[in-house]
Design a protein around this motif. Structure first.
Motif, PDB file in Angstrom:
ATOM      1  N   SER A 218      84.300  65.024  55.856  1.00  0.00           N
ATOM      2  CA  SER A 218      83.682  64.559  54.628  1.00  0.00           C
ATOM      3  C   SER A 218      82.836  65.671  53.584  1.00  0.00           C
ATOM      4  N   GLU A 219      82.743  65.294  52.627  1.00  0.00           N
ATOM      5  CA  GLU A 219      81.951  65.658  51.581  1.00  0.00           C
ATOM      6  C   GLU A 219      80.537  65.301  51.756  1.00  0.00           C
ATOM      7  N   VAL A 220      79.483  66.133  51.967  1.00  0.00           N
ATOM      8  CA  VAL A 220      78.304  65.745  52.170  1.00  0.00           C
ATOM      9  C   VAL A 220      77.530  66.379  50.994  1.00  0.00           C
ATOM     10  N   PRO A 221      76.892  65.593  49.879  1.00  0.00           N
ATOM     11  CA  PRO A 221      76.207  65.933  48.923  1.00  0.00           C
ATOM     12  C   PRO A 221      74.996  66.723  49.361  1.00  0.00           C
ATOM     13  N   GLY A 222      74.644  67.981  48.711  1.00  0.00           N
ATOM     14  CA  GLY A 222      73.403  68.755  48.958  1.00  0.00           C
ATOM     15  C   GLY A 222      72.273  68.129  48.147  1.00  0.00           C
ATOM     16  N   THR A 223      71.207  68.931  48.477  1.00  0.00           N
ATOM     17  CA  THR A 223      69.886  68.474  47.879  1.00  0.00           C
ATOM     18  C   THR A 223      69.809  68.622  46.303  1.00  0.00           C
ATOM     19  N   THR A 224      70.972  69.541  45.861  1.00  0.00           N
ATOM     20  CA  THR A 224      70.894  69.577  44.189  1.00  0.00           C
ATOM     21  C   THR A 224      72.264  69.394  43.982  1.00  0.00           C
ATOM     22  N   ARG A 225      72.627  68.847  42.647  1.00  0.00           N
ATOM     23  CA  ARG A 225      73.714  68.485  42.237  1.00  0.00           C
ATOM     24  C   ARG A 225      74.759  69.478  42.045  1.00  0.00           C
ATOM     25  N   ASP A 226      74.448  70.881  42.245  1.00  0.00           N
ATOM     26  CA  ASP A 226      75.241  71.821  42.108  1.00  0.00           C
ATOM     27  C   ASP A 226      75.676  72.584  43.504  1.00  0.00           C
ATOM     28  N   SER A 227      75.419  71.831  44.619  1.00  0.00           N
ATOM     29  CA  SER A 227      75.645  72.247  45.941  1.00  0.00           C
ATOM     30  C   SER A 227      76.465  71.272  46.704  1.00  0.00           C
ATOM     31  N   VAL A 228      77.321  71.433  47.128  1.00  0.00           N
ATOM     32  CA  VAL A 228      78.301  70.528  48.181  1.00  0.00           C
ATOM     33  C   VAL A 228      78.642  71.108  49.529  1.00  0.00           C
ATOM     34  N   HIS A 229      78.125  70.449  50.588  1.00  0.00           N
ATOM     35  CA  HIS A 229      78.199  70.752  51.845  1.00  0.00           C
ATOM     36  C   HIS A 229      79.319  70.252  52.527  1.00  0.00           C
ATOM     37  N   THR A 230      80.341  71.021  52.977  1.00  0.00           N
ATOM     38  CA  THR A 230      81.408  70.552  53.533  1.00  0.00           C
ATOM     39  C   THR A 230      81.588  70.638  55.094  1.00  0.00           C
ATOM     40  N   ASP A 231      81.938  69.476  55.494  1.00  0.00           N
ATOM     41  CA  ASP A 231      82.030  69.287  57.020  1.00  0.00           C
ATOM     42  C   ASP A 231      83.422  69.384  57.440  1.00  0.00           C
ATOM     43  N   LEU A 232      83.926  69.926  58.524  1.00  0.00           N
ATOM     44  CA  LEU A 232      85.277  70.136  59.273  1.00  0.00           C
ATOM     45  C   LEU A 232      85.183  70.152  60.395  1.00  0.00           C
ATOM     46  N   LYS A 233      86.445  69.749  61.054  1.00  0.00           N
ATOM     47  CA  LYS A 233      86.581  69.721  62.522  1.00  0.00           C
ATOM     48  C   LYS A 233      87.251  71.054  62.980  1.00  0.00           C
ATOM     49  N   TRP A 234      86.697  71.746  63.841  1.00  0.00           N
ATOM     50  CA  TRP A 234      87.414  72.943  64.343  1.00  0.00           C
ATOM     51  C   TRP A 234      87.202  72.955  65.918  1.00  0.00           C
ATOM     52  N   THR A 238      82.050  70.082  65.029  1.00  0.00           N
ATOM     53  CA  THR A 238      81.760  69.871  63.429  1.00  0.00           C
ATOM     54  C   THR A 238      80.888  71.007  62.881  1.00  0.00           C
ATOM     55  N   ILE A 239      81.605  71.737  62.104  1.00  0.00           N
ATOM     56  CA  ILE A 239      81.116  72.927  61.537  1.00  0.00           C
ATOM     57  C   ILE A 239      80.817  72.422  59.736  1.00  0.00           C
ATOM     58  N   ARG A 240      79.554  72.707  59.547  1.00  0.00           N
ATOM     59  CA  ARG A 240      79.062  72.315  57.915  1.00  0.00           C
ATOM     60  C   ARG A 240      79.183  73.900  57.270  1.00  0.00           C
ATOM     61  N   LEU A 241      80.041  73.930  56.197  1.00  0.00           N
ATOM     62  CA  LEU A 241      80.106  75.041  55.347  1.00  0.00           C
ATOM     63  C   LEU A 241      78.964  74.784  54.182  1.00  0.00           C
ATOM     64  N   ILE A 242      78.344  75.746  54.192  1.00  0.00           N
ATOM     65  CA  ILE A 242      77.203  75.438  52.826  1.00  0.00           C
ATOM     66  C   ILE A 242      77.906  76.065  51.782  1.00  0.00           C
ATOM     67  N   ASP A 243      78.016  75.394  50.647  1.00  0.00           N
ATOM     68  CA  ASP A 243      78.644  76.080  49.449  1.00  0.00           C
ATOM     69  C   ASP A 243      77.752  76.875  48.706  1.00  0.00           C
ATOM     70  N   THR A 244      77.974  78.168  48.563  1.00  0.00           N
ATOM     71  CA  THR A 244      77.121  78.883  47.722  1.00  0.00           C
ATOM     72  C   THR A 244      78.033  79.747  46.708  1.00  0.00           C
ATOM     73  N   ALA A 245      78.879  79.054  46.384  1.00  0.00           N
ATOM     74  CA  ALA A 245      79.884  79.689  45.582  1.00  0.00           C
ATOM     75  C   ALA A 245      79.455  80.226  44.137  1.00  0.00           C
ATOM     76  N   GLY A 246      78.157  79.745  43.714  1.00  0.00           N
ATOM     77  CA  GLY A 246      77.556  80.384  42.697  1.00  0.00           C
ATOM     78  C   GLY A 246      77.323  79.416  41.543  1.00  0.00           C
ATOM     79  N   LEU A 247      77.091  79.705  40.213  1.00  0.00           N
ATOM     80  CA  LEU A 247      76.636  78.907  39.171  1.00  0.00           C
ATOM     81  C   LEU A 247      78.089  78.020  38.746  1.00  0.00           C
ATOM     82  N   LYS A 248      77.799  76.595  38.433  1.00  0.00           N
ATOM     83  CA  LYS A 248      78.988  75.875  37.745  1.00  0.00           C
ATOM     84  C   LYS A 248      79.220  76.227  36.650  1.00  0.00           C
TER      85      LYS A 248
END
Length: 449
Positions: A218-234, A238-248
């Motif tokens: 799933s795509e798990v919305p983060g606490t701010t609208r510019d952050s998306v946490h991605t859950d994947l199975k490995w 369940t590993i949750r990747l915290i998106d810190t890709a930078g400014l949109k």
């Protein structure tokens, strides 16, 4: 009137609402910030514009945790009264975009001003919840001016005195009334943050990890609208990747970009179990890499170092070892981290990351029994005994592991000041040699017996 505030403890959910204090210069924003968090963190001065950067703290009101942002004063119309006005204003405007609720502060001593009206117009356009906060209500005459602020079109003005604490409780009741009673976060087995300075390949790596997984949860919305946490199975986890890709989006001011990048790094670091520190191998290790590494080490998070863009590096004998040696010279606090070279462009060795992440995650949670730990300690002391230090000779009676994630070893001793830092470093190294604790800092603490 006294107000009590508490802070989230380790293990609590950090899915927080964000509240930003904004306004023109010198209306008391930092005084209110300090009043709410309960300590003098922001610089307070009568001179306008003292708060240059944005400051963030986590606090709580009536069971509602939230992140509070203090910002410098917004200067509308492009007017400048200082060298950094444009940067400070840009940071404050970015804070508005990030916030769930905006505390818009005005000054009852002077009434509505043209700058207030300009800021109010911009706030109305955002559609954000705005709590109009009329500060410096200290006399009956000040209360009489509250009605003037209805002209700003932002609803009822809430009269307070940030300096004396008047009206703060009612103000915070208004702020949190729309918050959910409890944040519910879906469980996961491990949270991973991909950290690094701009343009080292964080986004590319994130896309590779997500794209190669067939069981995207799933795509798990983060606490701010510019952050998306991605859950994947490995491998069933369940590993949750915290998106810190930078400014949109691009910022007009470089200082604003740097500050916000740091804030996102800190937020991701708070949430994660394991940090993947990405370094541009083609550019080598720089001071910004060392700063991020220091944050990871201080937080006691698990860590893996990835030297990306390896395809751009000229290869000679043991080039990879030279890369690691140079890194350790610049970042001596992370010599315990597992590391490898990779290329997000060619996908070379990117498959190793999840295996290392889980290895480090398991190491952070390792617990050594007290009996086993004391058997080890007896051998370590026999091999190298404490030397006289601080006016006496240290003696260790026993050891126990008080915590995991990160591992914390408590030594019961006769007098903590009798132990030199070098000896504690020796014990730390022996603990790692004996028990591994791959990729995680080991805390060795002394307790007087």
């Amino acid at each position: 009137m006294a107000f009590l505030f508490s802070f989230p403890q380790a293990g609590e959910s950090l899915a927080l609402r964000t509240v930003a204090i904004i306004g023109r210069p010198n209306v008391g924003k930092s005084t209110l910030f300090n009043r709410i968090i309960g300590e003098r963190r922001s610089v307070v001065h009568e001179t306008a514009g003292v708060t240059r950067d944005r400051i963030a703290e986590t606090t709580d009101w009536a069971g509602h945790p939230f992140q509070l942002l203090d910002t410098g004063g917004i200067i509308p119309f492009g007017e400048t009264t200082g060298d950094f006005d444009a940067a400070v204003t840009e940071i404050a405007r970015n804070s508005i975009e990030e916030a769930d609720v905006v505390l818009f502060m005005v000054d009852t001593k002077v009434g509505p001003m043209a700058w207030d009206e300009s800021i109010a117009r911009d706030l109305r356009k955002t559609g954000k919840p705005v709590v109009l906060t009329a500060n410096k209500v200290e006399k009956d005459a000040d209360r009489a001016t509250l009605s003037e602020f209805y002209s700003l079109g932002l609803g009822e003005p809430h009269g307070i005195s940030a300096l004396h604490g008047y009206g703060i409780g009612d103000l915070l009741d208004e702020v949190v009334k729309g918050f959910p009673a409890q944040e519910i976060e879906q469980p996961c087995d491990c949270k991973v943050a991909i950290l690094g300075r701009p343009n080292v390949g964080k986004s590319s790596l994130l896309n590779i990890l997500v794209g190669r997984q067939e069981a995207l949860v799933s795509e798990v919305p983060g606490t701010t609208r510019d952050s998306v946490h991605t859950d994947l199975k490995w491998h069933g986890k369940t590993i949750r990747l915290i998106d810190t890709a930078g400014l949109k989006r691009k910022s007009r001011v470089k200082e604003a970009v740097a500050i916000f990048s740091n804030m996102r790094t800190l937020r991701a670091l708070e949430q994660c179990d394991v940090a993947v520190l990405m370094v541009d191998a083609s550019a080598g290790t720089v001071s910004q890499d060392a700063k991020i590494a220091g944050l990871i080490h201080d937080a006691g998070k698990g860590v893996i170092v990835c030297f990306n863009k390896w395809d751009l590096v000229g290869k000679e004998t043991n080039t990879h070892l030279k890369q690691w040696e140079d890194f350790c010279h610049e970042v001596p606090m992370l010599t315990y981290a597992p590391w490898f070279t990779m290329s997000a462009e060619t996908k070379q060795r990117t498959g190793r990351i999840m295996e290392l992440v889980w290895e480090v995650h398991e190491a952070r949670r390792k617990r050594v029994t007290t009996s086993t730990l004391n058997d080890f300690l007896e051998g370590a002391i026999h091999y190298q005994q404490p030397r006289s230090h601080g006016g006496g000779l240290g003696k260790i009676y026993y050891a126990t592991q008080a915590e995991t994630a990160p591992p914390s070893i408590v030594l019961s001793v006769n007098e903590p000041r009798f132990f030199a830092r070098e000896y504690l470093r020796y014990l730390n190294n022996q603990l790692r040699k004996e028990y591994g604790f791959t990729g995680t800092r080991i805390f060795v603490k002394l307790k007087k017996h």
